[in-house]
Design a protein around this motif. Structure first.
Motif, PDB file in Angstrom:
ATOM      1  N   VAL A  80       0.855  -1.184   0.000  1.00  0.00           N
ATOM      2  CA  VAL A  80       0.000   0.000   0.000  1.00  0.00           C
ATOM      3  C   VAL A  80       0.895   1.239   0.000  1.00  0.00           C
ATOM      4  N   ALA A  81       0.560   2.203  -0.851  1.00  0.00           N
ATOM      5  CA  ALA A  81       1.327   3.448  -0.928  1.00  0.00           C
ATOM      6  C   ALA A  81       0.366   4.615  -1.125  1.00  0.00           C
ATOM      7  N   TRP A  82       0.706   5.748  -0.553  1.00  0.00           N
ATOM      8  CA  TRP A  82      -0.057   6.973  -0.729  1.00  0.00           C
ATOM      9  C   TRP A  82       0.840   8.162  -0.421  1.00  0.00           C
ATOM     10  N   ARG A  83       0.385   9.345  -0.814  1.00  0.00           N
ATOM     11  CA  ARG A  83       1.138  10.576  -0.554  1.00  0.00           C
ATOM     12  C   ARG A  83       0.792  11.053   0.856  1.00  0.00           C
ATOM     13  N   GLY A  84       1.817  11.287   1.663  1.00  0.00           N
ATOM     14  CA  GLY A  84       1.618  11.788   3.013  1.00  0.00           C
ATOM     15  C   GLY A  84       1.360  13.280   3.005  1.00  0.00           C
ATOM     16  N   GLY A  85       1.157  13.836   4.186  1.00  0.00           N
ATOM     17  CA  GLY A  85       0.887  15.262   4.321  1.00  0.00           C
ATOM     18  C   GLY A  85       2.029  16.138   3.833  1.00  0.00           C
ATOM     19  N   ASN A  86       3.258  15.623   3.874  1.00  0.00           N
ATOM     20  CA  ASN A  86       4.414  16.399   3.427  1.00  0.00           C
ATOM     21  C   ASN A  86       4.743  16.173   1.949  1.00  0.00           C
ATOM     22  N   GLY A  87       3.888  15.414   1.237  1.00  0.00           N
ATOM     23  CA  GLY A  87       4.104  15.162  -0.183  1.00  0.00           C
ATOM     24  C   GLY A  87       4.956  13.950  -0.484  1.00  0.00           C
ATOM     25  N   ARG A  88       5.544  13.334   0.542  1.00  0.00           N
ATOM     26  CA  ARG A  88       6.371  12.144   0.334  1.00  0.00           C
ATOM     27  C   ARG A  88       5.487  10.900   0.330  1.00  0.00           C
ATOM     28  N   TRP A  89       5.965   9.870  -0.335  1.00  0.00           N
ATOM     29  CA  TRP A  89       5.218   8.622  -0.404  1.00  0.00           C
ATOM     30  C   TRP A  89       5.337   7.862   0.914  1.00  0.00           C
ATOM     31  N   CYS A  90       4.223   7.362   1.408  1.00  0.00           N
ATOM     32  CA  CYS A  90       4.184   6.464   2.570  1.00  0.00           C
ATOM     33  C   CYS A  90       3.929   5.065   2.016  1.00  0.00           C
ATOM     34  N   ARG A  91       4.748   4.115   2.422  1.00  0.00           N
ATOM     35  CA  ARG A  91       4.628   2.750   1.906  1.00  0.00           C
ATOM     36  C   ARG A  91       4.599   1.766   3.059  1.00  0.00           C
ATOM     37  N   HIS A  92       3.684   0.803   2.955  1.00  0.00           N
ATOM     38  CA  HIS A  92       3.589  -0.240   3.968  1.00  0.00           C
ATOM     39  C   HIS A  92       3.232  -1.554   3.290  1.00  0.00           C
ATOM     40  N   ALA A  93       3.685  -2.633   3.892  1.00  0.00           N
ATOM     41  CA  ALA A  93       3.402  -3.972   3.381  1.00  0.00           C
ATOM     42  C   ALA A  93       2.440  -4.675   4.330  1.00  0.00           C
ATOM     43  N   LEU A  94       1.521  -5.418   3.745  1.00  0.00           N
ATOM     44  CA  LEU A  94       0.574  -6.224   4.517  1.00  0.00           C
ATOM     45  C   LEU A  94       0.839  -7.683   4.190  1.00  0.00           C
ATOM     46  N   GLY A  95       1.455  -8.376   5.108  1.00  0.00           N
ATOM     47  CA  GLY A  95       1.727  -9.794   4.926  1.00  0.00           C
ATOM     48  C   GLY A  95       0.622 -10.640   5.526  1.00  0.00           C
ATOM     49  N   PRO A  96       0.700 -11.945   5.358  1.00  0.00           N
ATOM     50  CA  PRO A  96      -0.331 -12.829   5.912  1.00  0.00           C
ATOM     51  C   PRO A  96      -0.413 -12.770   7.436  1.00  0.00           C
ATOM     52  N   ASP A  97       0.651 -12.361   8.111  1.00  0.00           N
ATOM     53  CA  ASP A  97       0.584 -12.255   9.564  1.00  0.00           C
ATOM     54  C   ASP A  97      -0.090 -10.964  10.019  1.00  0.00           C
ATOM     55  N   VAL A  98      -0.295 -10.015   9.105  1.00  0.00           N
ATOM     56  CA  VAL A  98      -0.958  -8.754   9.428  1.00  0.00           C
ATOM     57  C   VAL A  98      -2.389  -8.736   8.889  1.00  0.00           C
ATOM     58  N   LEU A  99      -2.586  -9.245   7.686  1.00  0.00           N
ATOM     59  CA  LEU A  99      -3.897  -9.230   7.029  1.00  0.00           C
ATOM     60  C   LEU A  99      -4.250 -10.654   6.618  1.00  0.00           C
ATOM     61  N   ASP A 100      -5.261 -11.215   7.260  1.00  0.00           N
ATOM     62  CA  ASP A 100      -5.657 -12.596   6.958  1.00  0.00           C
ATOM     63  C   ASP A 100      -6.427 -12.656   5.644  1.00  0.00           C
ATOM     64  N   ALA A 101      -6.837 -13.853   5.254  1.00  0.00           N
ATOM     65  CA  ALA A 101      -7.517 -14.049   3.965  1.00  0.00           C
ATOM     66  C   ALA A 101      -8.811 -13.244   3.876  1.00  0.00           C
ATOM     67  N   ALA A 102      -9.580 -13.202   4.953  1.00  0.00           N
ATOM     68  CA  ALA A 102     -10.832 -12.431   4.942  1.00  0.00           C
ATOM     69  C   ALA A 102     -10.541 -10.937   4.778  1.00  0.00           C
ATOM     70  N   GLY A 103      -9.500 -10.450   5.430  1.00  0.00           N
ATOM     71  CA  GLY A 103      -9.118  -9.049   5.296  1.00  0.00           C
ATOM     72  C   GLY A 103      -8.636  -8.715   3.892  1.00  0.00           C
ATOM     73  N   ARG A 104      -7.878  -9.643   3.280  1.00  0.00           N
ATOM     74  CA  ARG A 104      -7.430  -9.426   1.900  1.00  0.00           C
ATOM     75  C   ARG A 104      -8.624  -9.345   0.963  1.00  0.00           C
ATOM     76  N   ARG A 105      -9.587 -10.227   1.167  1.00  0.00           N
ATOM     77  CA  ARG A 105     -10.790 -10.217   0.323  1.00  0.00           C
ATOM     78  C   ARG A 105     -11.562  -8.916   0.505  1.00  0.00           C
ATOM     79  N   GLU A 106     -11.710  -8.471   1.733  1.00  0.00           N
ATOM     80  CA  GLU A 106     -12.426  -7.224   1.992  1.00  0.00           C
ATOM     81  C   GLU A 106     -11.719  -6.044   1.335  1.00  0.00           C
ATOM     82  N   LEU A 107     -10.399  -6.017   1.413  1.00  0.00           N
ATOM     83  CA  LEU A 107      -9.629  -4.938   0.781  1.00  0.00           C
ATOM     84  C   LEU A 107      -9.786  -4.974  -0.737  1.00  0.00           C
ATOM     85  N   LYS A 108      -9.712  -6.149  -1.331  1.00  0.00           N
ATOM     86  CA  LYS A 108      -9.880  -6.264  -2.783  1.00  0.00           C
ATOM     87  C   LYS A 108     -11.268  -5.806  -3.211  1.00  0.00           C
ATOM     88  N   LEU A 109     -12.299  -6.192  -2.446  1.00  0.00           N
ATOM     89  CA  LEU A 109     -13.663  -5.767  -2.787  1.00  0.00           C
ATOM     90  C   LEU A 109     -13.815  -4.253  -2.652  1.00  0.00           C
TER      91      LEU A 109
END
Length: 154
Positions: free
Chosen positions: A109-138
């Protein structure tokens, strides 16, 4: 006769936003620590002269440790991605230019922060389970369909 298929809550109630609680991934933290330990070995195994290899190995190891500790100390965040054209938020702050890319079960996941710089984060299986991945995709599909507009009569 086939069984009726159930739809998920995310598609049954399209007006609710997708809510995700992000936290630092233990898997990614472990990988960063492993790389911090292996980077000096890789530098020392190269054909660099010893006068260059030892300082570079030390720098690579220290930089890896700094990155691993920085990842571990990041505070948890709450993301909300509303359906349609609503503005996604991270802890109440807007997330302009939100982008999500997938690599198997990993979401980046990436987006522009308040200062104009890119904020980047990773969601692995230990952070986002299968149901959460499906909800995000939908939620992302609903955003794309709303951005594209409705079907046009011809």
């Amino acid at each position: 006769m086939s069984k009726p298929r159930r739809s998920s809550n995310a598609s049954a109630i399209p007006d609710l936003p997708c809510r995700i609680r992000w936290r630092p991934s233990a898997w990614l933290g472990g990988a960063l620590w492993t790389l911090a330990l292996l980077a000096p070995c890789a530098v020392l195994a190269s054909d660099l002269p010893a006068s260059w290899a030892w300082p570079l190995a030390l720098a690579a190891g220290l930089h890896g440790i700094v990155l691993a500790r920085h990842h571990r100390r990041q505070p948890p965040m709450r993301w909300s991605i509303p359906p349609g054209r609503g503005q996604p938020t991270c802890d109440g702050m807007p997330m302009p230019g939100l982008r999500v890319s997938w690599r198997g079960p990993l979401a980046f996941v990436a987006w522009r922060g308040g200062n104009g710089r890119w904020c980047r984060h990773a969601l692995g299986p230990d952070v986002l389970d299968a149901a959460g991945r499906r909800e995000l995709k939908l939620a992302l599909q609903r955003r794309e369909s709303a951005a594209a507009g409705g079907p046009m009569a011809g």
